[in-house]
Design a protein around this motif. Structure first.
Motif, PDB file in Angstrom:
ATOM      1  N   LYS A   1       8.224  68.160   5.813  1.00 16.76           N
ATOM      2  CA  LYS A   1       9.180  67.967   6.757  1.00 16.76           C
ATOM      3  C   LYS A   1      10.280  67.527   5.140  1.00 16.76           C
ATOM      4  CE  LYS A   1       9.478  64.292   8.918  1.00 16.76           C
ATOM      5  NZ  LYS A   1       7.907  63.941   8.611  1.00 16.76           N
ATOM      6  N   ASP A   2      10.278  67.073   4.403  1.00 14.86           N
ATOM      7  CA  ASP A   2      11.097  67.392   3.242  1.00 14.86           C
ATOM      8  C   ASP A   2      11.250  68.127   2.501  1.00 14.86           C
ATOM      9  OD1 ASP A   2      12.221  64.752   4.206  1.00 14.86           O
ATOM     10  OD2 ASP A   2      11.371  63.162   2.765  1.00 14.86           O
TER      11      ASP A   2
ATOM     12  N   ASN B   1      15.598  66.185  11.125  1.00  9.23           N
ATOM     13  CA  ASN B   1      14.361  66.407  10.147  1.00  9.23           C
ATOM     14  C   ASN B   1      14.316  64.622  10.945  1.00  9.23           C
ATOM     15  OD1 ASN B   1      12.559  64.756   8.695  1.00  9.23           O
ATOM     16  ND2 ASN B   1      14.221  64.932   6.865  1.00  9.23           N
ATOM     17  N   ARG B   2      13.448  64.860  11.702  1.00 12.18           N
ATOM     18  CA  ARG B   2      12.263  64.200  13.101  1.00 12.18           C
ATOM     19  C   ARG B   2      14.246  64.510  14.149  1.00 12.18           C
ATOM     20  NH1 ARG B   2       8.859  60.590  11.869  1.00 12.18           N
ATOM     21  NH2 ARG B   2       8.170  59.558   9.344  1.00 12.18           N
TER      22      ARG B   2
ATOM     23  N   THR C   1       9.503  71.411   3.884  1.00 11.50           N
ATOM     24  CA  THR C   1      10.128  72.074   4.630  1.00 11.50           C
ATOM     25  C   THR C   1      11.877  72.492   4.089  1.00 11.50           C
ATOM     26  OG1 THR C   1       8.254  72.141   5.118  1.00 11.50           O
ATOM     27  CG2 THR C   1      10.236  73.680   6.329  1.00 11.50           C
TER      28      THR C   1
ATOM     29  N   SER D   1      19.203  63.418   9.544  1.00  6.94           N
ATOM     30  CA  SER D   1      18.102  62.564   9.174  1.00  6.94           C
ATOM     31  C   SER D   1      17.805  61.519  10.375  1.00  6.94           C
ATOM     32  CB  SER D   1      17.309  62.599   7.893  1.00  6.94           C
ATOM     33  OG  SER D   1      17.312  63.121   6.947  1.00  6.94           O
TER      34      SER D   1
ATOM     35  N   LEU E   1      12.263  69.553  12.961  1.00  2.00           N
ATOM     36  CA  LEU E   1      10.895  69.397  11.871  1.00  2.00           C
ATOM     37  C   LEU E   1      10.146  68.020  12.422  1.00  2.00           C
ATOM     38  CD1 LEU E   1      12.036  70.460   9.091  1.00  2.00           C
ATOM     39  CD2 LEU E   1      10.577  72.190  10.663  1.00  2.00           C
ATOM     40  N   GLN E   2       9.156  67.688  13.348  1.00  4.77           N
ATOM     41  CA  GLN E   2       8.284  66.666  13.306  1.00  4.77           C
ATOM     42  C   GLN E   2       6.655  66.320  12.803  1.00  4.77           C
ATOM     43  OE1 GLN E   2      11.066  64.605  16.083  1.00  4.77           O
ATOM     44  NE2 GLN E   2       8.954  63.853  14.602  1.00  4.77           N
ATOM     45  N   GLY E   3       6.883  65.325  12.576  1.00  5.09           N
ATOM     46  CA  GLY E   3       5.337  65.603  11.708  1.00  5.09           C
ATOM     47  C   GLY E   3       4.616  64.315  11.012  1.00  5.09           C
TER      48      GLY E   3
ATOM     49  N   LEU F   1       4.499  69.987  11.806  1.00 10.23           N
ATOM     50  CA  LEU F   1       4.252  70.006  10.882  1.00 10.23           C
ATOM     51  C   LEU F   1       2.544  68.996  10.560  1.00 10.23           C
ATOM     52  CD1 LEU F   1       6.867  70.475   8.195  1.00 10.23           C
ATOM     53  CD2 LEU F   1       5.608  72.398   9.623  1.00 10.23           C
TER      54      LEU F   1
END
Length: 275
Positions: free
Chosen positions: A78-79, A129-130, A81, A98, A70-72, A176
């Protein structure tokens, strides 16, 4: 044209084709593809039920490794999701990692060293997460490495992900995407709500000033590293309900194609009577 997109899967709609050029500045982060918000809750519930069953099979079979990336930009969701998707899984088989600012020990190694150690094992569905992509995002925007160095990372990432997929890891990558006005609203909501203020930092405003630079970095990241073996999915994320349905549907589709099965029981076990 009405209803055309509603007949196409999110996997088809959102996949970034290898080698394609992405214009994030002109991307509609609020689009819904003719999907009905009133039906979204039921669709999400069905997707999560499917994910629960699939994850149990993946864990029991211990054959497949699935990595969700997940990136954004800040406040992209992100959290949120992770809370939704991981909520369908047994925590024993769902490590979430993370990636923060690298520690001195991590900086003493190549940038993929700490990331490789967090890749899920067989039977696991891991979530980043990242991720390793910070090396072509924050590193680029803040000039932490010369351009010739961070540009080299595109190829290193592609090669590393190819090695993982050749080793049996299935990689599902989501970007995202929210627009600048939506980020402003979400930041303000964090400030105004005492229960959310812990999420906000004045450093977030400094990063927000670099919006255009991040937009360029994100777009090039998608173009350079979306491959046939590890594609990116560009998710319009202004609407949480659309984001959740899209991500859950794509994850269920990809894992479903692996056809995970429960392992065969011991021979003759069906005749055993427990006294």
């Amino acid at each position: 044209m009405a209803g055309k997109d509603s007949k196409r899967s999110f996997r088809e709609l959102l996949r970034v084709k290898q080698g394609s050029k992405i214009d994030l500045a002109g991307f509609d982060c609020g689009q819904t593809f003719d999907r009905d918000k009133d039906k979204a809750a039921d669709e999400l519930s069905a997707n999560l039920d499917t994910l629960t069953e699939l994850q149990e099979r993946v864990y029991a079979e211990a054959k497949h490794s699935i990595l969700i990336v997940l990136q954004g930009i800040d406040a992209a969701g992100k959290d949120g999701t992770i809370r939704v998707i991981a909520g369908a899984f047994n925590p024993q088989g769902t490590p979430v990692t993370s990636f923060k600012v690298p520690t001195p020990r991590e900086l003493a190694h190549d940038f993929l060293w700490r990331v490789h150690a967090a890749v899920p094992g067989k039977g696991e569905i891991g979530i980043f997460n990242r991720s390793h992509y910070e090396q072509v995002l924050v590193v680029r925007v803040h000039n932490l490495e010369p351009e010739e160095v961070w540009r080299r990372h595109y190829g290193e990432i592609r090669d590393w992900e190819k090695m993982l997929t050749d080793s049996g890891v299935t990689i599902i990558k989501f970007f995202l995407c929210i627009d600048k006005e939506e980020q402003r609203k979400r930041f303000q909501d964090r400030i105004d709500d005492p229960k959310k203020r812990w999420k906000f930092s004045s450093a977030d405003l400094a990063e927000r000033k670099l919006w255009d630079q991040y937009t360029l970095a994100f777009a090039e990241m998608l173009s350079e590293t979306s491959t046939d073996y590890a594609p990116w999915y560009l998710v319009p994320a202004n609407h949480n309900w659309l984001r959740n349905v899209a991500v859950s549907e794509i994850v269920a589709d990809v894992i479903g194609e692996l056809k995970p099965e429960y392992p065969e029981p011991e021979t003759g076990i069906e005749s055993i009577k427990v006294e």
